[in-house]
Write a protein that holds these residues in place. Sequence first.
Motif, PDB file in Angstrom:
ATOM      1  N   CYS A 125       0.836  -1.212   0.000  1.00  0.00           N
ATOM      2  CA  CYS A 125       0.000   0.000   0.000  1.00  0.00           C
ATOM      3  C   CYS A 125       0.865   1.254   0.000  1.00  0.00           C
ATOM      4  CB  CYS A 125      -0.927  -0.004   1.215  1.00  0.00           C
ATOM      5  SG  CYS A 125      -2.196  -1.289   1.168  1.00  0.00           S
ATOM      6  N   GLY A 126       1.962   1.234   0.762  1.00  0.00           N
ATOM      7  CA  GLY A 126       2.842   2.392   0.805  1.00  0.00           C
ATOM      8  C   GLY A 126       3.504   2.666  -0.532  1.00  0.00           C
ATOM      9  N   GLN A 127       3.918   1.586  -1.205  1.00  0.00           N
ATOM     10  CA  GLN A 127       4.565   1.745  -2.508  1.00  0.00           C
ATOM     11  C   GLN A 127       3.630   2.340  -3.561  1.00  0.00           C
ATOM     12  OE1 GLN A 127       5.818  -2.278  -3.193  1.00  0.00           O
ATOM     13  NE2 GLN A 127       7.778  -2.023  -2.117  1.00  0.00           N
ATOM     14  N   ASN A 128       2.326   2.078  -3.409  1.00  0.00           N
ATOM     15  CA  ASN A 128       1.367   2.517  -4.426  1.00  0.00           C
ATOM     16  C   ASN A 128       0.463   3.649  -3.948  1.00  0.00           C
ATOM     17  OD1 ASN A 128       1.663   0.411  -6.748  1.00  0.00           O
ATOM     18  ND2 ASN A 128       1.676  -0.803  -4.856  1.00  0.00           N
ATOM     19  N   ASN A 129       0.813   4.191  -2.782  1.00  0.00           N
ATOM     20  CA  ASN A 129       0.093   5.354  -2.266  1.00  0.00           C
ATOM     21  C   ASN A 129      -1.385   5.045  -2.011  1.00  0.00           C
ATOM     22  OD1 ASN A 129       0.258   7.966  -1.305  1.00  0.00           O
ATOM     23  ND2 ASN A 129      -0.332   8.896  -3.266  1.00  0.00           N
ATOM     24  N   TRP A 130      -1.678   3.809  -1.459  1.00  0.00           N
ATOM     25  CA  TRP A 130      -3.046   3.453  -1.096  1.00  0.00           C
ATOM     26  C   TRP A 130      -3.200   3.704   0.407  1.00  0.00           C
ATOM     27  CZ3 TRP A 130      -3.004  -2.135  -3.511  1.00  0.00           C
ATOM     28  CH2 TRP A 130      -2.877  -2.020  -4.915  1.00  0.00           C
ATOM     29  N   ARG A 131      -4.192   4.480   0.770  1.00  0.00           N
ATOM     30  CA  ARG A 131      -4.453   4.717   2.189  1.00  0.00           C
ATOM     31  C   ARG A 131      -5.076   3.473   2.828  1.00  0.00           C
ATOM     32  NH1 ARG A 131      -8.140   6.383   6.018  1.00  0.00           N
ATOM     33  NH2 ARG A 131      -9.904   6.129   4.604  1.00  0.00           N
ATOM     34  N   ILE A 132      -4.582   3.067   3.996  1.00  0.00           N
ATOM     35  CA  ILE A 132      -5.114   1.891   4.693  1.00  0.00           C
ATOM     36  C   ILE A 132      -6.254   2.341   5.607  1.00  0.00           C
ATOM     37  CG2 ILE A 132      -4.615   0.021   6.314  1.00  0.00           C
ATOM     38  CD1 ILE A 132      -1.731   0.093   5.298  1.00  0.00           C
ATOM     39  N   ALA A 133      -7.460   1.886   5.309  1.00  0.00           N
ATOM     40  CA  ALA A 133      -8.633   2.271   6.097  1.00  0.00           C
ATOM     41  C   ALA A 133      -8.802   1.399   7.340  1.00  0.00           C
ATOM     42  CB  ALA A 133      -9.897   2.196   5.250  1.00  0.00           C
ATOM     43  N   HIS A 134      -8.498   0.084   7.208  1.00  0.00           N
ATOM     44  CA  HIS A 134      -8.699  -0.825   8.345  1.00  0.00           C
ATOM     45  C   HIS A 134      -7.915  -2.112   8.098  1.00  0.00           C
ATOM     46  CE1 HIS A 134     -10.977  -1.678  12.019  1.00  0.00           C
ATOM     47  NE2 HIS A 134     -10.926  -2.935  11.637  1.00  0.00           N
ATOM     48  N   GLU A 135      -7.539  -2.765   9.185  1.00  0.00           N
ATOM     49  CA  GLU A 135      -6.848  -4.056   9.112  1.00  0.00           C
ATOM     50  C   GLU A 135      -7.678  -5.119   9.824  1.00  0.00           C
ATOM     51  OE1 GLU A 135      -2.901  -3.767  10.613  1.00  0.00           O
ATOM     52  OE2 GLU A 135      -2.238  -2.331   9.079  1.00  0.00           O
ATOM     53  N   PHE A 136      -7.781  -6.285   9.215  1.00  0.00           N
ATOM     54  CA  PHE A 136      -8.537  -7.405   9.777  1.00  0.00           C
ATOM     55  C   PHE A 136      -7.589  -8.599   9.892  1.00  0.00           C
ATOM     56  CE2 PHE A 136     -11.334  -4.718   7.318  1.00  0.00           C
ATOM     57  CZ  PHE A 136     -12.442  -4.549   8.133  1.00  0.00           C
ATOM     58  N   LYS A 137      -7.706  -9.357  10.986  1.00  0.00           N
ATOM     59  CA  LYS A 137      -6.829 -10.508  11.139  1.00  0.00           C
ATOM     60  C   LYS A 137      -7.536 -11.616  11.910  1.00  0.00           C
ATOM     61  CE  LYS A 137      -4.516  -8.359  15.109  1.00  0.00           C
ATOM     62  NZ  LYS A 137      -3.210  -7.927  15.664  1.00  0.00           N
ATOM     63  N   ASP A 138      -7.395 -12.836  11.421  1.00  0.00           N
ATOM     64  CA  ASP A 138      -7.909 -14.043  12.091  1.00  0.00           C
ATOM     65  C   ASP A 138      -6.713 -14.942  12.378  1.00  0.00           C
ATOM     66  OD1 ASP A 138     -10.774 -13.694  12.218  1.00  0.00           O
ATOM     67  OD2 ASP A 138     -10.784 -13.842  10.039  1.00  0.00           O
ATOM     68  N   THR A 139      -6.403 -15.114  13.656  1.00  0.00           N
ATOM     69  CA  THR A 139      -5.225 -15.885  14.053  1.00  0.00           C
ATOM     70  C   THR A 139      -5.628 -17.271  14.532  1.00  0.00           C
ATOM     71  OG1 THR A 139      -4.112 -13.848  14.717  1.00  0.00           O
ATOM     72  CG2 THR A 139      -3.198 -15.897  15.561  1.00  0.00           C
ATOM     73  N   ASP A 140      -4.901 -18.280  14.047  1.00  0.00           N
ATOM     74  CA  ASP A 140      -5.103 -19.660  14.485  1.00  0.00           C
ATOM     75  C   ASP A 140      -6.511 -20.165  14.146  1.00  0.00           C
ATOM     76  OD1 ASP A 140      -4.221 -22.033  15.526  1.00  0.00           O
ATOM     77  OD2 ASP A 140      -4.671 -21.530  17.604  1.00  0.00           O
ATOM     78  N   ILE A 141      -7.002 -19.796  12.951  1.00  0.00           N
ATOM     79  CA  ILE A 141      -8.321 -20.229  12.497  1.00  0.00           C
ATOM     80  C   ILE A 141      -8.208 -20.735  11.066  1.00  0.00           C
ATOM     81  CG2 ILE A 141     -10.719 -19.587  12.066  1.00  0.00           C
ATOM     82  CD1 ILE A 141     -10.487 -17.428  14.122  1.00  0.00           C
ATOM     83  N   SER A 142      -8.676 -21.936  10.819  1.00  0.00           N
ATOM     84  CA  SER A 142      -8.674 -22.488   9.469  1.00  0.00           C
ATOM     85  C   SER A 142      -9.750 -21.822   8.626  1.00  0.00           C
ATOM     86  CB  SER A 142      -8.917 -24.003   9.525  1.00  0.00           C
ATOM     87  OG  SER A 142      -9.134 -24.517   8.226  1.00  0.00           O
ATOM     88  N   ALA A 143      -9.518 -21.788   7.306  1.00  0.00           N
ATOM     89  CA  ALA A 143     -10.519 -21.251   6.377  1.00  0.00           C
ATOM     90  C   ALA A 143     -11.164 -22.357   5.559  1.00  0.00           C
ATOM     91  CB  ALA A 143      -9.876 -20.219   5.444  1.00  0.00           C
ATOM     92  N   SER A 144     -10.917 -23.623   5.912  1.00  0.00           N
ATOM     93  CA  SER A 144     -11.474 -24.724   5.131  1.00  0.00           C
ATOM     94  C   SER A 144     -12.907 -25.014   5.572  1.00  0.00           C
ATOM     95  CB  SER A 144     -10.622 -25.983   5.297  1.00  0.00           C
ATOM     96  OG  SER A 144     -10.921 -26.638   6.510  1.00  0.00           O
ATOM     97  N   ARG A 145     -13.565 -25.865   4.808  1.00  0.00           N
ATOM     98  CA  ARG A 145     -14.954 -26.196   5.120  1.00  0.00           C
ATOM     99  C   ARG A 145     -15.063 -27.085   6.357  1.00  0.00           C
ATOM    100  NH1 ARG A 145     -16.566 -31.316   3.169  1.00  0.00           N
ATOM    101  NH2 ARG A 145     -14.937 -32.424   2.021  1.00  0.00           N
ATOM    102  N   HIS A 146     -13.961 -27.613   6.837  1.00  0.00           N
ATOM    103  CA  HIS A 146     -13.988 -28.518   7.990  1.00  0.00           C
ATOM    104  C   HIS A 146     -13.873 -27.779   9.320  1.00  0.00           C
ATOM    105  CE1 HIS A 146     -13.653 -31.867   5.220  1.00  0.00           C
ATOM    106  NE2 HIS A 146     -12.622 -31.270   4.650  1.00  0.00           N
TER     107      HIS A 146
END
Length: 557
Positions: A47-68
Amino acid sequence: MPYAPEYLHLVIPGVAFEALLYGRNSDDATGSGSSVKDQLAAGRTLCGQNNWRIAHEFKDTDISASRHTNRRREDFEALIDAITGSAAPPGVRRIVVAFNASRYYRDLDAYVRLRKACIVGNVLLCYNGQVYDLSRRDDRKTTAQHAVDAEDEAEGLRDQNLRTASQQAKAGMPHGKAIYGYTRTYDTVNGRKRCTGQEEDTRGPYVLEMLQRLDAGHTLGSVKRWLKSDPNAARLNGSPWAEDLIRMTVLNRAYLGERLHRGEYIKAIWAPLKGLETPQGRAMFFRVTAKLTDPTRTMHRGTEVQHLMSYLGLCGECGDHSWLRYLTTTGRRKNPTLACTEKYDTSIVEHLLNAYVEEAVLEWFGNKQKARAALVPADDKVEETVAAAQKLINSYEEQLAEARKLAQTFDEKTGRFKLSAMSLSGIEAQVEPRLEAERKKLQSATGTSPLLLRMLNEDPESVWNGRPASENRPEAPGLTLEQKREVIQSVVTVRLYKAKTPGERKLKPGRIRLSWVGEPGFRARPLRAPATAPLPGPRAASSGTSAGSRGRAAGAS
């Protein structure tokens, strides 16, 4: 074709770009979340390299994204809400940024949801250093293929993990969360932590004393009070000791240095708890096990289940960690009551809450289509299996009931019972194994307990309350109190809120709220620690059913 970030301002001129960063990992053994930190750091650099302003950050720690996975990705859901909740300011185009496609999703359903949100919100999607516009056909096709690859990779990892888990089980390695009284040991291989076993820690002696006290005749309640009085006996997650937790702890054969694998206990690699490694210690363990699992045992002071909603209902004011418990009558309290265990700030006459919940459960099961959709997977083959198995179960149950009734009916003319004990024994020996096999088939096919399937496939009121004998059918007993509690806990979460006026004798809107399985607010199990964000109070919005809307009268404040 995707866009290169550095040329995006040329492809879409005249707008400023605003970024929503997302990071996720599914393996965080150290609890540091370092992988997610690295992902977000890479996103900030882009984002810094392309001059994109960061509005918000989201993070999910230790959570799978699979269907199981059985855990909800809270920040992914918040990301979807941020995309669809409000439009970007004039002259601004938003971009969702992640490290790669598998950070967003390892399940096609999640991909479809994110894609739809981005299309509706006119939001760009960025990963692997490329920007995709999902309103364009070729970008939808490309990202869909990436989603298929991510899901396939997750399935491959799962297969590998299952094989590894099976090998570790055969070797007697620990599995799941570390049990109370033991600490896991690890080594590092190729930069990743690997569990090598577990060792007794400072809480181990408390487990031994729990067993000794129960073996000496103490109750689970007295053991709980002792544990709560000693700060050093606290559980690692900070949640309070409860009688069912103590029971599960002392029945766990892991303390004997054994590992459960495919229904059999095998020798584990860790040592038994000190004091249980001797024949005398093992004998004490099994004495306590026999005492706690004896179905004919009458608990001290009648602490077997006697009340329908005690420790099932929750206090809506205090949060989902606070149960409703039974209070006996006193001079001032003339009716048996259920009250909050945390602050005693909510209470209600017991039979009123029981009647309300029972009526609501029967009404819910009366809507067969809705109840089945919530409890049973919608699959034609599953439905055929369920129908065939349930038909046989009904036949076997009626056959046994009729045979037992004949064995108890004395024929005055012949001077004998209509069915001999030997004949009854032969029928039971043949029918009961078949009945159990069909019940297991039913449960394995649907993932739904036979008890819930009875409520779904038969008249729920007849199953709940029983039915008298008729010319064509034998008498059917109603559910036991334990079975009714199991049904309630499986399908609905009950929350009680304060009455607006002290001493109010009518159930007003908002006093009782019901959250059904599959709906927001439903909990299969209550929390064990204070909730960080209690559910809305009676004057706020809620997804549950309002007691007042059902027009029921009489209550306690």
